[in-house]
Write a protein that holds these residues in place. Structure first.
Motif, PDB file in Angstrom:
ATOM      1  N   THR A  77      71.595  12.549   1.748  1.00 27.76           N
ATOM      2  CA  THR A  77      71.647  11.595   2.862  1.00 27.76           C
ATOM      3  C   THR A  77      70.307  11.487   3.576  1.00 27.76           C
ATOM      4  O   THR A  77      70.111  10.600   4.402  1.00 27.76           O
ATOM      5  CB  THR A  77      72.730  12.017   3.866  1.00 27.76           C
ATOM      6  N   TYR A 111      78.945  10.869  -1.075  1.00 30.29           N
ATOM      7  CA  TYR A 111      78.834  11.958  -0.111  1.00 30.29           C
ATOM      8  C   TYR A 111      79.917  11.775   0.952  1.00 30.29           C
ATOM      9  O   TYR A 111      80.461  10.679   1.159  1.00 30.29           O
ATOM     10  CB  TYR A 111      77.445  11.982   0.547  1.00 30.29           C
ATOM     11  N   VAL A 113      80.969  13.606   5.018  1.00 32.69           N
ATOM     12  CA  VAL A 113      80.634  14.542   6.089  1.00 32.69           C
ATOM     13  C   VAL A 113      81.928  15.043   6.726  1.00 32.69           C
ATOM     14  O   VAL A 113      82.740  14.257   7.225  1.00 32.69           O
ATOM     15  CB  VAL A 113      79.745  13.879   7.156  1.00 32.69           C
ATOM     16  N   THR A 118      78.157  18.441   4.899  1.00 34.49           N
ATOM     17  CA  THR A 118      78.153  17.323   3.956  1.00 34.49           C
ATOM     18  C   THR A 118      78.360  17.834   2.539  1.00 34.49           C
ATOM     19  O   THR A 118      77.718  18.817   2.117  1.00 34.49           O
ATOM     20  CB  THR A 118      76.819  16.552   4.025  1.00 34.49           C
TER      21      THR A 118
END
Length: 398
Positions: A77, A111, A113, A118
């Motif tokens: 990220t 991905y 979170v 993450t």
């Protein structure tokens, strides 16, 4: 007795209920580790792609999920990313990644979170599509009446080899390779092009072009105007040939962009005559013309060209040849003597067919015999050697 048994059964049921309730509460508190998968890329374009992610296990849930990508392996990220903004009703989610470079390999991962940080899905790769080349058009130089110099500069091949390049032109804007064009090898970089067969005093529009397997791209459009060119014309076939004259003429197909101030035909016994030789003057203007050639020598080969003049100069048509007719053909009984008076000259008359002559002549094998077109001159001549069979004429030139 019955009442005691009933109490016992109720106690067992209550105990079992409490036990199952405890077990259910313990099971409901079990959470699988949060897990993602990156499944595939879709809708691949030169500048975008759609990446699909999949939530294998959400655990306590995510506050954000999406796709991260980079041109190097292991994107995070901290690199480029796109956040999923759709409804979280399905395990699968997809995002469109845009603003990509064409013909470039990318690495992508889903991905998410969560409370513990993450997590990332597995990595996939994809390569964006190639595009047509990028190029500019060179300014036009060396402008003349029918020619000019152009070219282009291919700054980017679009991710594929350039297989054709050049310039295209037209008297209308936005020319394409369907119009007049040059072919100037292959590859990227700067190249020069020669524009030919142009019309005088005419405005042209030009674009450089380059082709790869994706298609053909064009540079910016430039324009220029040619100078006045010398006229273009043809020479008529020669007719009405006589001993001292003939009829010729010409047809002006292009005036070169300016008025025709003189026209006619010029002639000489040498090839490609010019207006410095003998000539006619047959007026002005672009219309076709007929010319009378006079005061020629008999039995002589001449070269003729039509001409036309404008402010740029004089243009000529093709060279055509013809031979004037002889007044007569003479046969000399003995061609070895320089004394023409000692030889019997026999006139051979012209027939009704141009260039064909007819006469009656007794030939013997004991004499040298020559045919001539002019008394007092050996050229041109045809003859028969002594000892040849009677009644024959050799084609040998003596």
């Amino acid at each position: 007795m019955k009442r005691k048994t009933l109490y016992r059964i109720m106690a067992v049921l209550v105990t079992a209920s409490l036990f199952f309730a405890a077990c259910t509460k313990e099971i409901s508190n079990v959470r699988l580790p949060q897990t993602l998968a990156t499944s595939q890329s879709l809708n691949l374009r030169s500048d975008s792609a759609t990446i699909v992610g999949f939530v294998v296990a959400a655990g306590d849930g995510f506050s954000e999920k999406g796709v991260c990508y980079n041109t190097a392996t292991g994107p995070t990220t901290a690199n480029s990313k796109v956040i999923f903004s759709g409804q979280n009703t399905n395990a699968a989610f997809s995002v469109k990644v845009g603003g990509l470079k064409y013909a470039t390999k990318y690495y992508a991962r889903a991905y998410a979170v969560g409370a513990d940080g993450t997590i990332y899905g597995d990595e996939i790769t994809f390569t964006t599509l190639s595009v047509i080349p990028k190029l500019t058009t060179t300014a036009i130089s060396a402008i003349a009446g029918t020619t000019a110099t152009g070219g282009g500069n291919i700054t980017d091949n679009g991710g594929e080899a350039v297989t054709a390049r050049g310039v295209c032109w037209s008297t209308k804007t936005a020319p394409t390779v369907a119009d007049s064009k040059t072919s100037d090898a292959t590859g990227s970089g700067v190249y020069a092009s020669s524009l030919t067969n142009l019309l005088g005093k005419t405005t042209y529009y030009v674009r450089a072009y380059a082709t790869n397997k994706i298609g053909t791209a064009y540079g910016n459009e430039v324009s220029f105007t040619t100078l006045v060119a010398v006229p273009t014309l043809t020479t008529n076939a020669i007719t009405n040939v006589v001993a001292d004259g003939a009829t010729a003429g010409g047809n002006i197909t292009l005036d070169g962009g300016d008025a025709i101030t003189a026209k006619g035909v010029c002639w000489s016994t040498n090839a490609n005559p010019t207006i410095a030789d003998s000539k006619t003057s047959d007026g002005t203007g672009k219309v076709a013309f007929t010319s009378a050639i006079t005061k020629l020598n008999v039995a002589t080969l001449y070269h003729v060209r039509a001409y036309a003049t404008n402010s740029a100069g004089t243009g000529y048509g093709p060279d055509v040849q013809f031979m004037t007719f002889p007044l007569a053909i003479y046969a000399l009984g003995d061609g070895t003597t320089a004394s023409w008076d000692n030889n019997a000259a026999i006139k051979v008359d012209q027939s009704s067919t141009a260039g064909v002559y007819v006469g009656t002549l007794d030939l013997t094998a004991s004499k040298n015999l020559k045919f001539i077109l002019k008394l007092g001159s050996w050229q041109p001549q045809w003859g028969q050697a002594s000892g040849a069979a009677a009644g024959t004429l050799g084609g040998k030139s003596w």
